[in-house]
Design a protein around this motif. Structure first.
Motif, mmCIF file in Angstrom:
data_model
loop_
_atom_site.group_PDB
_atom_site.id
_atom_site.type_symbol
_atom_site.label_atom_id
_atom_site.label_comp_id
_atom_site.label_asym_id
_atom_site.label_seq_id
_atom_site.Cartn_x
_atom_site.Cartn_y
_atom_site.Cartn_z
ATOM 1 N N GLN A 19 0.838 -1.191 0.000
ATOM 2 C CA GLN A 19 0.000 0.000 0.000
ATOM 3 C C GLN A 19 0.876 1.245 0.000
ATOM 4 O OE1 GLN A 19 -2.667 -0.137 3.347
ATOM 5 N NE2 GLN A 19 -4.157 -1.403 2.277
ATOM 6 N N LEU A 20 0.586 2.135 -0.936
ATOM 7 C CA LEU A 20 1.225 3.443 -0.975
ATOM 8 C C LEU A 20 0.173 4.473 -0.572
ATOM 9 C CD1 LEU A 20 3.512 5.435 -1.693
ATOM 10 C CD2 LEU A 20 2.614 5.430 -4.051
ATOM 11 N N THR A 21 0.410 5.133 0.568
ATOM 12 C CA THR A 21 -0.539 6.125 1.083
ATOM 13 C C THR A 21 -0.005 7.529 0.877
ATOM 14 O OG1 THR A 21 -1.355 4.603 2.763
ATOM 15 C CG2 THR A 21 -1.739 6.944 3.139
ATOM 16 N N LEU A 22 -0.861 8.416 0.386
ATOM 17 C CA LEU A 22 -0.548 9.834 0.293
ATOM 18 C C LEU A 22 -1.479 10.570 1.247
ATOM 19 C CD1 LEU A 22 0.825 8.764 -2.319
ATOM 20 C CD2 LEU A 22 0.231 10.947 -3.378
ATOM 21 N N ASP A 23 -0.891 11.155 2.286
ATOM 22 C CA ASP A 23 -1.638 11.947 3.266
ATOM 23 C C ASP A 23 -1.395 13.423 2.986
ATOM 24 O OD1 ASP A 23 -3.125 10.447 5.349
ATOM 25 O OD2 ASP A 23 -1.196 9.447 5.622
ATOM 26 N N TYR A 24 -2.481 14.169 2.817
ATOM 27 C CA TYR A 24 -2.407 15.594 2.523
ATOM 28 C C TYR A 24 -2.893 16.396 3.732
ATOM 29 C CZ TYR A 24 -2.448 13.846 -2.334
ATOM 30 O OH TYR A 24 -2.179 13.182 -3.515
ATOM 31 N N HIS A 25 -2.136 17.429 4.101
ATOM 32 C CA HIS A 25 -2.491 18.265 5.250
ATOM 33 C C HIS A 25 -2.148 19.707 4.890
ATOM 34 C CE1 HIS A 25 -1.881 20.241 9.172
ATOM 35 N NE2 HIS A 25 -2.687 19.320 9.676
ATOM 36 N N ALA A 26 -3.092 20.629 5.150
ATOM 37 C CA ALA A 26 -2.830 22.034 4.848
ATOM 38 C C ALA A 26 -3.584 22.938 5.810
ATOM 39 C CB ALA A 26 -3.218 22.367 3.416
ATOM 40 N N THR A 27 -2.953 24.067 6.142
ATOM 41 C CA THR A 27 -3.594 25.132 6.907
ATOM 42 C C THR A 27 -3.310 26.459 6.210
ATOM 43 O OG1 THR A 27 -1.642 25.362 8.334
ATOM 44 C CG2 THR A 27 -3.411 23.922 9.115
ATOM 45 N N THR A 28 -4.132 27.456 6.499
ATOM 46 C CA THR A 28 -3.994 28.747 5.841
ATOM 47 C C THR A 28 -4.286 29.880 6.809
ATOM 48 O OG1 THR A 28 -4.799 30.118 3.983
ATOM 49 C CG2 THR A 28 -6.402 28.688 5.063
ATOM 50 N N ASP A 29 -3.744 31.064 6.519
ATOM 51 C CA ASP A 29 -4.048 32.240 7.335
ATOM 52 C C ASP A 29 -5.108 33.121 6.690
ATOM 53 O OD1 ASP A 29 -2.646 33.341 5.239
ATOM 54 O OD2 ASP A 29 -1.092 34.285 6.462
ATOM 55 N N GLN A 30 -5.620 32.689 5.532
ATOM 56 C CA GLN A 30 -6.650 33.445 4.828
ATOM 57 C C GLN A 30 -7.471 32.471 3.984
ATOM 58 O OE1 GLN A 30 -5.040 36.765 2.639
ATOM 59 N NE2 GLN A 30 -6.927 37.140 1.496
ATOM 60 N N THR A 31 -8.757 32.681 3.890
ATOM 61 C CA THR A 31 -9.593 31.781 3.100
ATOM 62 C C THR A 31 -9.042 31.672 1.684
ATOM 63 O OG1 THR A 31 -11.550 32.315 4.396
ATOM 64 C CG2 THR A 31 -11.915 31.348 2.225
ATOM 65 N N THR A 32 -8.861 30.424 1.225
ATOM 66 C CA THR A 32 -8.207 30.184 -0.063
ATOM 67 C C THR A 32 -8.649 28.835 -0.619
ATOM 68 O OG1 THR A 32 -6.023 30.277 -1.164
ATOM 69 C CG2 THR A 32 -6.169 28.981 0.851
ATOM 70 N N PRO A 33 -8.660 28.674 -1.948
ATOM 71 C CA PRO A 33 -9.007 27.366 -2.513
ATOM 72 C C PRO A 33 -7.850 26.376 -2.413
ATOM 73 C CG PRO A 33 -8.623 28.952 -4.276
ATOM 74 C CD PRO A 33 -8.524 29.711 -2.989
ATOM 75 N N ILE A 34 -8.175 25.136 -2.023
ATOM 76 C CA ILE A 34 -7.195 24.057 -1.941
ATOM 77 C C ILE A 34 -7.809 22.802 -2.550
ATOM 78 C CG2 ILE A 34 -5.934 22.498 -0.414
ATOM 79 C CD1 ILE A 34 -4.633 25.119 -0.410
ATOM 80 N N ALA A 35 -7.123 22.228 -3.529
ATOM 81 C CA ALA A 35 -7.542 20.957 -4.133
ATOM 82 C C ALA A 35 -6.280 20.237 -4.580
ATOM 83 C CB ALA A 35 -8.482 21.186 -5.310
ATOM 84 N N LEU A 36 -5.778 19.355 -3.728
ATOM 85 C CA LEU A 36 -4.508 18.677 -3.987
ATOM 86 C C LEU A 36 -4.743 17.290 -4.566
ATOM 87 C CD1 LEU A 36 -2.643 19.548 -0.653
ATOM 88 C CD2 LEU A 36 -2.848 20.917 -2.745
ATOM 89 N N THR A 37 -3.809 16.848 -5.408
ATOM 90 C CA THR A 37 -3.878 15.499 -5.960
ATOM 91 C C THR A 37 -2.499 15.075 -6.435
ATOM 92 O OG1 THR A 37 -5.209 14.037 -7.378
ATOM 93 C CG2 THR A 37 -4.381 16.041 -8.393
ATOM 94 N N ASN A 38 -2.416 13.828 -6.851
ATOM 95 C CA ASN A 38 -1.214 13.298 -7.500
ATOM 96 C C ASN A 38 -1.555 12.939 -8.935
ATOM 97 O OD1 ASN A 38 0.383 10.587 -8.317
ATOM 98 N ND2 ASN A 38 1.707 11.947 -7.145
ATOM 99 N N HIS A 39 -0.613 13.217 -9.848
ATOM 100 C CA HIS A 39 -0.892 13.084 -11.285
ATOM 101 C C HIS A 39 -0.097 11.940 -11.918
ATOM 102 C CE1 HIS A 39 -1.888 14.457 -15.378
ATOM 103 N NE2 HIS A 39 -2.742 15.297 -14.822
ATOM 104 N N SER A 40 -0.002 10.822 -11.222
ATOM 105 C CA SER A 40 0.684 9.659 -11.797
ATOM 106 C C SER A 40 -0.155 9.042 -12.909
ATOM 107 C CB SER A 40 0.960 8.610 -10.733
ATOM 108 O OG SER A 40 1.973 9.042 -9.847
ATOM 109 N N TYR A 41 0.529 8.613 -13.969
ATOM 110 C CA TYR A 41 -0.086 7.890 -15.077
ATOM 111 C C TYR A 41 0.181 6.401 -14.865
ATOM 112 C CZ TYR A 41 -0.234 12.269 -17.853
ATOM 113 O OH TYR A 41 -0.470 13.543 -18.326
ATOM 114 N N PHE A 42 -0.845 5.647 -14.528
ATOM 115 C CA PHE A 42 -0.684 4.220 -14.258
ATOM 116 C C PHE A 42 -0.839 3.406 -15.534
ATOM 117 C CE2 PHE A 42 -2.005 6.030 -10.213
ATOM 118 C CZ PHE A 42 -1.092 5.457 -9.344
ATOM 119 N N ASN A 43 -0.032 2.355 -15.624
ATOM 120 C CA ASN A 43 -0.153 1.385 -16.709
ATOM 121 C C ASN A 43 0.212 0.020 -16.123
ATOM 122 O OD1 ASN A 43 0.257 -0.345 -18.946
ATOM 123 N ND2 ASN A 43 0.639 1.410 -20.279
#
Length: 342
Positions: free
Chosen positions: A154-178
Motif C-alpha cells: 500500500q502506498l498512502t498519500l496523506d495531505y495536510h494544509a492550513t492557511t491564514d486566509q480563506t483560499t481554494p485548496i484541491a490537492l492530488t497526484n498526477h501519476s499515469y498508471f499502466n
C-alpha cells in the motif's frame, strides 16, 4: 523494509522506498514527483507501472505533469480567475484563456523540504512547503504531503494544509498508471470499477459547464465495471470534447473506491480516498515523442486517477466547495494498493 536516497541534480534528491515484498516507490523532492513504482505481475516479474522520463532533468518542465503533486488547486479554472469575498483573483493563463494545475508556480515545480522516515510498519518521506500569494491564490498556506509504503503493498498519500486566509485548496497526484508493466501496451485493456452516479459535463475547452450528467446507460457508467476502451472508441459528444476518451470529474457516490485490473499481467490496483470525486484521464492528449523510461509517450499509454475536490466549485456554487478557511484543516488521504488477480 528500507529507504535510500541519491542526489540526482545539484538540488534534487530521489528517494526510493522498498518493502519486504520487493515493491518499491521512487520519488523526488522536486515536485513530489513519483518517478517509478515497481510491482510484480502474476509470474513474479517486477516492472514499472507508472509513466516517467528516461532523463531525470526532463522533469524540470514536465508538461504532462508525470507523477507530480498538483496544487494548490488541481484542474482547470475557468477564464483564469475567480471571485472570493467580493475580490477578483486573476491567475496565469497557461491553458488557452484558462488556468491549469496552478500554473508555473504550482506544486509540481516546487523544491519541497523532505524528511525520510522509517517505522516497524512502513517507510516514507514527509514533504513540506509554505506558499505565499505570489502564486495568485490568497493567503499563506502550510502544506505537508506524506508518502508511506507498507508491507501490504500500500502506498498512502496523506495531505495536510492550513492557511491564514480563506483560499481554494484541491490537492492530488498526477501519476499515469499502466498495469501492463513497462508501458508495453495501451491502458485501453484496463477494467475499471467505481461507484459514481454522475460526472461533470465539459465544454469544448475541457471546462466544466456546471451541469452534472447521470451515467445511466452510457460509457460513463463504471458502477459494475467496464474497459477503458469503451470511452476511446465511442462516438459520443462528451468523449469527443475530451479528445476521444475520459478527462472528466466523477462524483463518488459514498466512499471513494476505485478498482482496476489488467488481465494479461494479473496486476490489480485498488484506490481508496477520502476525496469527494476524481478526474479520470486516459491520456487522450498526451504528447507523442517524449522519451520515457519505457519507450515513447503517446495517447492512451497511461491513466490518471486524480482524486480531489473540483475547482469548478469556484464558479458553480452547487458543487462541493474547495475553500479552506483559517480555522479549518485540510486533511485528505488516498491509498493505492497493488495486488495480483485471484
Amino acid at each position: 523494509m528500507k529507504i535510500s536516497s541519491k542526489q540526482v541534480t545539484d538540488k534534487w534528491t530521489e528517494f526510493t522506498l522498498v518493502n519486504d515484498k520487493q515493491m518499491s516507490v521512487s520519488l523526488l523532492n522536486y515536485g513530489g514527483i513519483i518517478t517509478e513504482i515497481m510491482v510484480p505481475d502474476r509470474d513474479g516479474n517486477r516492472e514499472n507501472v507508472v509513466l516517467g522520463f528516461k532523463n531525470i532533468t526532463d522533469y524540470q518542465a514536465n508538461p504532462a505533469f508525470f507523477g507530480a503533486l498538483i496544487g494548490p488547486v488541481a484542474g482547470r479554472i475557468e477564464k483564469a480567475s475567480f471571485q472570493l469575498d467580493g475580490k477578483t483573483y486573476p491567475l496565469e493563463k497557461n491553458d488557452g484563456e484558462n488556468h491549469l494545475h496552478s500554473g508555473s508556480n504550482g506544486f509540481h515545480q516546487v523544491l519541497w523540504d523532505a524528511v525520510p522516515f522509517q517505522t516497524n510498519e512502513a517507510v516514507g518521506v514527509k514533504l513540506r512547503h509554505q506558499t505565499d500569494p505570489k502564486n495568485g491564490f490568497p493567503g499563506h498556506v502550510d502544506v505537508t504531503v506524506t508518502y508511506c509504503l507498507t508491507n501490504d503493498n500500500q502506498l498512502t498519500l496523506d495531505y495536510h494544509a492550513t492557511t491564514d486566509q480563506t483560499t481554494p485548496i484541491a490537492l492530488t497526484n498526477h501519476s499515469y498508471f499502466n498495469l501492463n508493466g513497462s508501458a508495453k501496451q495501451e491502458v485501453t485493456n484496463h477494467y475499471v470499477t467505481f461507484n459514481s452516479n454522475a460526472f461533470l459535463e465539459l465544454d469544448e475547452k475541457l471546462i466544466p459547464t456546471g451541469k452534472t450528467i447521470e451515467v445511466d446507460n452510457s460509457t460513463f457508467d463504471f458502477r459494475t465495471g467496464r474497459f477503458l476502451k469503451d470511452g476511446t472508441t465511442t462516438a459520443s459528444l462528451q468523449h469527443q470534447v475530451a479528445n476521444d476518451g475520459y478527462d472528466h470529474y466523477f462524483l463518488f457516490d459514498g466512499n471513494g473506491h476505485v478498482q482496476i485490473t489488467e488481465e494479461t499481467s494479473g496486476r490489480t490496483l485498488d484506490v481508496r480516498t477520502t476525496q469527494p470525486g476524481m478526474v479520470m484521464y486516459t491520456s487522450n492528449t498526451l504528447e507523442g515523442g517524449m522519451e520515457l523510461a519505457e519507450g515513447q509517450s503517446g495517447s492512451y499509454m497511461g491513466v490518471c486517477f486524480e482524486t480531489q475536490g473540483s475547482p469548478a466549485s469556484l464558479h458553480h456554487n452547487h458543487i462541493s466547495s474547495i475553500l479552506l478557511k483559517p480555522d479549518k484543516i485540510y486533511q485528505e488521504k488516498t491509498v493505492f494498493s497493488f495486488g495480483i488477480q485471484a
